[in-house]
Motif scaffolding. Structure first.
Motif, short mmCIF file in Angstrom:
data_model
loop_
_atom_site.label_atom_id
_atom_site.label_comp_id
_atom_site.label_asym_id
_atom_site.label_seq_id
_atom_site.Cartn_x
_atom_site.Cartn_y
_atom_site.Cartn_z
N LEU A 12 86.48 60.08 -9.71
CA LEU A 12 86.65 58.77 -10.11
C LEU A 12 86.42 58.57 -11.72
N SER A 13 85.63 58.67 -12.03
CA SER A 13 85.39 58.42 -13.66
C SER A 13 86.29 59.28 -14.66
N PHE A 29 89.39 60.45 -13.61
CA PHE A 29 90.76 59.83 -13.49
C PHE A 29 90.73 58.45 -14.23
N PHE A 30 89.85 57.78 -14.01
CA PHE A 30 89.75 56.37 -14.89
C PHE A 30 89.61 56.59 -16.23
N GLY A 31 88.84 57.77 -16.84
CA GLY A 31 88.73 58.22 -18.24
C GLY A 31 90.11 58.48 -18.80
N PHE A 81 93.01 57.74 -17.62
CA PHE A 81 94.09 56.81 -17.56
C PHE A 81 93.83 55.67 -18.82
N THR A 82 92.43 55.21 -18.94
CA THR A 82 92.10 54.29 -19.86
C THR A 82 91.93 54.78 -21.28
N LYS A 83 91.74 56.22 -21.40
CA LYS A 83 91.49 57.11 -22.40
C LYS A 83 89.92 56.58 -23.05
N SER A 84 89.08 56.35 -21.91
CA SER A 84 87.53 55.99 -22.15
C SER A 84 86.72 57.15 -22.46
N SER A 88 83.72 57.06 -19.78
CA SER A 88 84.09 57.45 -18.46
C SER A 88 84.23 58.97 -18.31
N SER A 113 81.72 61.50 -16.18
CA SER A 113 82.42 62.57 -15.36
C SER A 113 81.77 64.04 -15.70
#
Length: 79
Positions: A17-18, A20-22, A24-27, A30, A34
């Motif tokens: 989860l982290s 894919f979140f990272g 998509f948000t380029k974080s 995150s 991960s």
């Protein structure tokens, strides 16, 4: 024994989860979360003697993506 399975599965879920979140948000934060949550999973699969051994490369891929985001951000600031 069941507690270990629950911890391992929760680390796997948090890692994906982290990740894919990272992406998509380029974080980078995150993606680092991960990376650290995928280390026990990679360590477990590193001892496999088949194709599951490739799962151990997931943290390395995560670090590579963090580095690419860092370079892209640095290049954008310099321009």
């Amino acid at each position: 024994m069941n507690l270990i399975v629950v911890l391992w599965q929760s680390a796997l879920i948090i890692s994906f989860l982290s990740f894919f979140f990272g992406l998509f948000t380029k974080s980078k934060t995150s993606l680092l979360i991960s990376f650290f949550t995928s280390l026990p999973i990679a360590y477990y699969f590193f001892g496999a003697n088949n194709a599951f051994k490739l799962i151990a490369l997931f943290p390395i891929i995560t670090l590579l993506i963090i580095y690419l985001f860092y370079r892209h951000e640095k290049r954008r600031v310099e321009s």
